[in-house]
Design a protein around this motif. Structure first.
Motif, mmCIF file in Angstrom:
data_model
loop_
_atom_site.group_PDB
_atom_site.id
_atom_site.type_symbol
_atom_site.label_atom_id
_atom_site.label_comp_id
_atom_site.label_asym_id
_atom_site.label_seq_id
_atom_site.Cartn_x
_atom_site.Cartn_y
_atom_site.Cartn_z
ATOM 1 N N ALA A 98 0.818 -1.222 0.000
ATOM 2 C CA ALA A 98 0.000 0.000 0.000
ATOM 3 C C ALA A 98 0.845 1.262 0.000
ATOM 4 O O ALA A 98 0.318 2.349 0.264
ATOM 5 N N ARG A 99 2.137 1.140 -0.295
ATOM 6 C CA ARG A 99 2.986 2.333 -0.329
ATOM 7 C C ARG A 99 2.465 3.327 -1.361
ATOM 8 O O ARG A 99 2.146 2.949 -2.486
ATOM 9 N N GLY A 100 2.361 4.592 -0.951
ATOM 10 C CA GLY A 100 1.876 5.636 -1.838
ATOM 11 C C GLY A 100 0.412 5.961 -1.682
ATOM 12 O O GLY A 100 -0.053 6.986 -2.194
ATOM 13 N N LEU A 101 -0.332 5.115 -0.974
ATOM 14 C CA LEU A 101 -1.744 5.403 -0.732
ATOM 15 C C LEU A 101 -1.877 6.363 0.441
ATOM 16 O O LEU A 101 -1.242 6.187 1.482
ATOM 17 N N SER A 102 -2.717 7.362 0.303
ATOM 18 C CA SER A 102 -2.996 8.282 1.407
ATOM 19 C C SER A 102 -4.037 7.680 2.337
ATOM 20 O O SER A 102 -4.716 6.702 1.985
ATOM 21 N N ASP A 103 -4.168 8.255 3.531
ATOM 22 C CA ASP A 103 -5.205 7.809 4.459
ATOM 23 C C ASP A 103 -6.578 7.881 3.802
ATOM 24 O O ASP A 103 -7.398 6.954 3.941
ATOM 25 N N ALA A 104 -6.849 8.980 3.104
ATOM 26 C CA ALA A 104 -8.154 9.161 2.471
ATOM 27 C C ALA A 104 -8.392 8.112 1.393
ATOM 28 O O ALA A 104 -9.517 7.602 1.233
ATOM 29 N N GLU A 105 -7.345 7.750 0.651
ATOM 30 C CA GLU A 105 -7.507 6.729 -0.383
ATOM 31 C C GLU A 105 -7.746 5.357 0.228
ATOM 32 O O GLU A 105 -8.565 4.573 -0.293
ATOM 33 N N MET A 106 -7.052 5.041 1.316
ATOM 34 C CA MET A 106 -7.310 3.766 1.992
ATOM 35 C C MET A 106 -8.763 3.694 2.465
ATOM 36 O O MET A 106 -9.436 2.674 2.277
ATOM 37 N N GLN A 107 -9.239 4.773 3.075
ATOM 38 C CA GLN A 107 -10.620 4.766 3.549
ATOM 39 C C GLN A 107 -11.602 4.659 2.389
ATOM 40 O O GLN A 107 -12.600 3.928 2.463
ATOM 41 N N ALA A 108 -11.315 5.343 1.309
ATOM 42 C CA ALA A 108 -12.199 5.280 0.146
ATOM 43 C C ALA A 108 -12.223 3.877 -0.455
ATOM 44 O O ALA A 108 -13.284 3.388 -0.874
ATOM 45 N N LEU A 109 -11.077 3.219 -0.521
ATOM 46 C CA LEU A 109 -11.038 1.851 -1.045
ATOM 47 C C LEU A 109 -11.804 0.894 -0.136
ATOM 48 O O LEU A 109 -12.531 0.014 -0.619
ATOM 49 N N ALA A 110 -11.656 1.048 1.182
ATOM 50 C CA ALA A 110 -12.405 0.195 2.107
ATOM 51 C C ALA A 110 -13.902 0.390 1.929
ATOM 52 O O ALA A 110 -14.679 -0.582 1.950
ATOM 53 N N ALA A 111 -14.328 1.646 1.756
ATOM 54 C CA ALA A 111 -15.745 1.908 1.526
ATOM 55 C C ALA A 111 -16.201 1.326 0.191
ATOM 56 O O ALA A 111 -17.315 0.806 0.069
ATOM 57 N N GLU A 112 -15.332 1.372 -0.818
ATOM 58 C CA GLU A 112 -15.677 0.838 -2.134
ATOM 59 C C GLU A 112 -15.847 -0.675 -2.098
ATOM 60 O O GLU A 112 -16.788 -1.221 -2.699
ATOM 61 N N PHE A 113 -14.962 -1.368 -1.387
ATOM 62 C CA PHE A 113 -15.095 -2.819 -1.263
ATOM 63 C C PHE A 113 -16.339 -3.183 -0.461
ATOM 64 O O PHE A 113 -16.923 -4.249 -0.659
#
Length: 294
Positions: free
Chosen positions: A28-43
């Motif tokens: 997950a290198r390079g992912l921001s906190d907001a992107e991690m949260q957005a991906l979790a919400a997307e899944f």
């Protein structure tokens, strides 16, 4: 465009489409906190994990766990599934994950050919027992009558061992079968019971011979019901040990049956000089592979 490989797994099961679903991003290198949260919400799964290099090279990885709405300090099935994905990084059969809730140690069980059979996760902190809560509001949250909660052994009680606190409550077989989360009652409980600290997850259980049957409701964090909740199973195992004079015990917990995703969680709890420590373990099956495009 950036691409990030992921895998999904069914956890606490030995067959696909059982257990609890998990998505893992192994790099997950390079992912921001907001992107991690957005991906979790997307899944839209109960949790998604993101693997980063460890801060201490003696450890295996830094693992961040997100549910649909927030990051979690520790959780059980995300650690089991992530351990399966990172099994080739194990040293002497063990993995060490840096997480907000503390350092999580995981032991891998392998067959004679070296394939991983199970991952056993040690909760990062000793058992902490919080407030006892009134049965009426908690029963309302679970959609059951107050009499469906059994209080001879204990009242509904907050407990944790590194994850978000869970309310543990013993219920009748009829109540466990009939339970359904009442979102309005959850909101009222959070507003009127200061001991909850603004969040509420219920872990209902009943005895079924020597085994436990359980269900977990956490609708305010986006999970109306969870198929397998390791971070509730470990405080439950520790809490039940605390009610006895025993030094240690092992319990199997069957969860997710009512959802059509039966899950088997194997727990242990033992008394130590630093408090009661618990583990949870189980199997895991890979299901999907793909890439996220950002």
């Amino acid at each position: 465009m950036r691409t990030y490989p992921f895998v999904t797994l069914d956890v606490f099961t030995d067959r696909r489409f059982g257990g609890n679903q998990l998505a893992v991003f192994p790099d997950a290198r390079g992912l921001s906190d907001a992107e991690m949260q957005a991906l979790a919400a997307e899944f839209n799964l109960s949790e998604t994990t993101f693997v980063l290099p460890p801060e201490d090279p003696a450890n295996t990885a830094r693992v961040r766990i997100f549910n649909r709405t927030a990051e979690m300090p520790f959780a059980g099935h995300p650690n089991v599934g992530t351990a399966f994905v990172l099994a080739d990084r194990a040293r002497e059969g063990r993995l060490r994950f840096e997480e907000p809730g503390g350092l999580v140690e995981i032991e891998l069980e392998r067959d004679a050919a070296g394939a991983v059979l199970a991952a056993i996760v040690a909760a990062p902190q000793p058992l902490t027992i919080g407030a006892a809560l009134p049965a009426g509001p908690i029963a309302a949250c679970a959609g059951i009558p107050p009499g469906g909660i059994l209080t001879a052994r204990h009242a509904p009680t907050l407990a944790s061992d590194g994850g978000n606190p869970r309310v543990l409550l013993e219920v009748t077989p009829e109540a466990l079968a009939a339970a359904a989360p009442d979102h309005a009652a959850f909101r009222r409980a959070v507003e009127t019971l200061p001991a909850l600290g603004g969040r509420l997850s219920l872990y209902l259980y009943r005895w079924d011979g020597e085994r436990l049957r359980a269900r977990m409701f956490s609708p305010l964090s986006g999970t109306p019901e969870d198929a397998a909740t390791g971070s509730a199973a470990t405080p439950l195992a520790g809490f039940l040990l605390s009610l006895t004079g025993a030094e240690q015990q092992a319990l199997e917990i069957l969860q997710g049956v009512e959802m059509g995703r039966p899950s088997l969680l194997r727990t242990t709890a033992r008394r130590t000089g630093g408090g009661i420590r618990a583990t949870v373990g189980g199997g895991c099956v890979p299901v999907l592979r793909g890439e996220a495009l950002l």
